[in-house]
Design an enzyme around this catalytic site. Structure first.
Site, PDB file in Angstrom:
ATOM      1  N   SER A 298       5.092 -14.174  13.651  1.00 13.82           N
ATOM      2  CA  SER A 298       5.675 -14.654  12.395  1.00 13.82           C
ATOM      3  C   SER A 298       7.175 -14.815  12.575  1.00 13.82           C
ATOM      4  O   SER A 298       7.703 -14.617  13.668  1.00 13.82           O
ATOM      5  CB  SER A 298       5.394 -13.652  11.278  1.00 13.82           C
ATOM      6  OG  SER A 298       6.211 -12.503  11.485  1.00 13.82           O
ATOM      7  N   LYS A 299       7.836 -15.160  11.479  1.00 13.76           N
ATOM      8  CA  LYS A 299       9.291 -15.377  11.535  1.00 13.76           C
ATOM      9  C   LYS A 299      10.021 -14.132  12.049  1.00 13.76           C
ATOM     10  O   LYS A 299      11.093 -14.244  12.632  1.00 13.76           O
ATOM     11  CB  LYS A 299       9.811 -15.711  10.144  1.00 13.76           C
ATOM     12  CG  LYS A 299       9.418 -17.108   9.719  1.00 13.76           C
ATOM     13  CD  LYS A 299      10.242 -17.578   8.543  1.00 13.76           C
ATOM     14  CE  LYS A 299       9.710 -18.907   8.043  1.00 13.76           C
ATOM     15  NZ  LYS A 299       8.980 -18.785   6.798  1.00 13.76           N
ATOM     16  N   ARG A 300       9.425 -12.981  11.814  1.00 12.97           N
ATOM     17  CA  ARG A 300      10.049 -11.743  12.285  1.00 12.97           C
ATOM     18  C   ARG A 300      10.270 -11.774  13.796  1.00 12.97           C
ATOM     19  O   ARG A 300      11.136 -11.079  14.312  1.00 12.97           O
ATOM     20  CB  ARG A 300       9.143 -10.541  11.972  1.00 12.97           C
ATOM     21  CG  ARG A 300       9.247 -10.013  10.565  1.00 12.97           C
ATOM     22  CD  ARG A 300       8.499  -8.703  10.409  1.00 12.97           C
ATOM     23  NE  ARG A 300       7.130  -8.776  10.890  1.00 12.97           N
ATOM     24  CZ  ARG A 300       6.687  -8.216  11.993  1.00 12.97           C
ATOM     25  NH1 ARG A 300       7.494  -7.529  12.760  1.00 12.97           N
ATOM     26  NH2 ARG A 300       5.417  -8.342  12.353  1.00 12.97           N
ATOM     27  N   GLY A 302      11.338 -14.154  15.517  1.00 12.38           N
ATOM     28  CA  GLY A 302      12.317 -15.167  15.915  1.00 12.38           C
ATOM     29  C   GLY A 302      11.760 -16.556  15.708  1.00 12.38           C
ATOM     30  O   GLY A 302      10.665 -16.733  15.172  1.00 12.38           O
TER      31      GLY A 302
END
Ligand code: GLU
Length: 546
Positions: A298-300, A302
């Site tokens: 996910s966006k976590r 990067g």
């Protein structure tokens, strides 16, 4: 308009017949039939990538697109692009445009779809609403589906009760038994309703090319909503599970290859195929992609959008190669570099793994380095130009000269061995354009290296020589000759000899080979660039003054 609808309706009728007459009609109670290899030979494979234009294209969906594309190319079939934009609040035209740009950048051209069109146009679901309405009417008429007049409050209360009683939250089936005439009357009076599919009371089975036989009990599925609450003849907005099935059938999709987040949707879709008497396609649900912490990517973790990879200077061939390996491997071997043609030749769905794949930056960088080294320098020059233009170090590429371009190519070749991705180039090349003598002096490690008597002697001897040469005229041969002289004169050798000079010229004690570096600096200093590139002589002068 009226004429167009009539023509379309005719087409639907004949398509429905097409499915029936080929002997694909399935009676309720039949499990999804497998496609035999004979069928596969006879029938051209058709697959689709069906993104919702609600955001950027990310790693997971891009891999889905790639596997569909590879499967189509490998089997000589068709690859379709269908835009699933029935969620009008979240779908945006700019996302669709970007998505198509990203697919093209990856080299995944589609045979049918927006921009290309084809026999099953339109390929945007928002333009196909009339089609879905017609099929809804058919299902209602045949009593395969029914109107559900339950209000949100009623459904909410039902759900809350199920939770309190620790039961699965399935629809009670309350509206199942409303008499068809009464149902039509209530709808005609303007009462809002959703449309639900009557789920048969046998298990829903399908074959998955990655997971094998899959079965869902019908009570787990319960009567799914096909069309959200609304009024009129056929209710409100049709839902994903419904439109995806209608479109896959009408577009003659033979293999549905998608992420396994859709696995639990598939029994509902299978039930819809069965309700229409349509042949169920083959399915292949691809495993999740995880981050290095083994959580869903996910966006976590990067940047993972295709657009961001492109901006970083990951080459499309590296990304395609990398994405292909995220869940697939070629037969008998540990080979990891594949061109798109080689992937097309080797790709088999049977070799797609059911276990989750872990996204690995190190491997992507390794592949990118491989392809950066193979790329034509002129191509890299073009790709990297924007970074330097943005930094104010190069002129706009259309206002540049052949001389500047040839020189910039030298800059790229100089730093290429040290690059994972092209956007690291400005940082690596910074000292060429912005030499900061004070910062070089202030650096503690540099200061220690320069503090010795030998370093001072070397610097002085070098300054003397470079000071006597015309600015911008030093060749690598000249440099080598000086260094030999300085070595003999001062007795310094190896690091002792080279570190002080390198620090004075670049600001750091390690960096690219002098043989390549010196021409870059000296030629650069003579060019008409937005910032002046300091020559060797100017660098040493500034350094001694700092
Ligand atoms: N629009 C769906 C998605 O983006 C498509 C899923 C499918 O391939 O059926 O997840």
């Amino acid at each position: 308009m009226a004429k167009k609808r009539a023509v379309e309706a005719g087409t639907f009728a004949s398509l429905t017949n097409y499915f029936h007459h080929r002997g694909h009609r399935e009676t309720e109670g039949n499990a999804a039939k497998l496609v035999s290899s004979e069928d596969m030979k006879a029938q051209k494979t058709r697959v689709r990538f069906a993104p919702s234009p609600t955001g950027l294209l990310h790693v997971g969906n891009a891999r889905t697109a790639l596997y569909n594309w590879l499967f189509a190319r490998h089997t000589g079939g068709d690859f379709l692009l269908r835009i699933e934009d029935t969620d009008l609040d979240r779908s945006e035209a700019r996302h669709e445009t970007q998505l198509m740009e990203d697919l093209r950048w990856l080299g995944l051209e589609w045979d049918e779809g927006p921009g290309v069109e084809g026999p099953h146009a339109p390929y945007r679901q928002s333009e196909r609403l009339a089609i879905y309405r017609e099929y809804t009417e058919q299902l209602l008429q045949e009593s395969k589906a029914y109107r559900c007049f339950c209000t949100n409050e009623e459904l909410e209360a039902e759900r809350a009760k199920a939770v309190a009683e620790h039961r699965a939250q399935a629809y009670s089936g309350k509206c199942r038994s409303i008499d068809a005439e009464r149902s039509a009357e209530r709808a005609a009076l303007g009462e809002p309703f959703a449309v639900r599919l009557r789920i048969p009371d046998h298990p829903l089975r399908f074959h998955d090319m990655v997971r094998g036989e899959v079965e869902f009990a019908s009570d787990v599925v319960s009567d799914p909503i096909l069309v959200r609450s609304g009024s009129g003849k056929t209710g409100g907005v049709p839902v994903y599970n419904y439109v995806v099935t209608v479109d896959d059938a009408l577009m003659e999709i033979t293999h549905v290859i998608r992420g396994d987040d859709h696995l639990s949707n598939t029994p509902k879709q299978v039930a819809i195929y069965q309700a229409f008497g349509w042949k169920t396609p083959e399915f292949a649900h691809l495993s999740m992609i995880l981050g290095s912490d083994r959580e869903r990517l996910s966006k976590r973790h990067g940047a993972t959008s295709i657009a961001s990879f492109r901006e970083m200077g990951i080459l499309p061939e590296a990304l395609v190669n990398y994405l292909a390996l995220l869940g697939w491997g070629a037969e008998g071997g540990t080979r990891e570099t594949f061109s798109q043609e080689e992937l097309t030749r080797e790709f088999k769905l049977e070799r797609v793994t059911a276990s989750p794949a872990v996204f690995d930056w190190a491997k992507l960088h390794w592949l990118n380095r491989h392809y950066l080294k193979q790329a034509e320098p002129a191509r890299l020059t073009e790709l990297a130009w924007a970074y330097f233009e943005k930094a104010g170090w190069l002129p706009a590429s259309d206002g540049s000269s052949a001389e500047i371009e040839a020189w910039f190519e030298m800059v790229i070749v100089l730093f290429l061995p040290a690059l994972d991705q092209l956007d690291q180039l400005p940082e690596k090349a910074k000292f060429i354009f912005k030499f900061d003598a004070e910062a070089a002096r202030a650096d503690e490690e540099n200061a220690t290296l320069l503090a010795t008597e030998s370093a001072q002697k070397v610097l002085e001897a070098f300054a003397e020589r470079v000071g006597s040469a015309a600015s911008g005229s030093v060749t690598p041969e000249q440099f080598k000759a000086w260094m030999n002289e300085i070595k003999a004169e001062t007795g310094a050798k190896g690091k002792e000899l080279f570190h002080p000079v390198r620090i004075a010229l670049t600001g750091a004690h390690s960096g690219p080979e002098f043989d390549k570096l010196i021409p870059v600096i000296e030629t650069g200093s003579g060019l008409d660039l937005p910032v002046h590139v300091l020559s060797l002589r100017e660098r040493v002068e500034q350094f001694l003054r700092a």
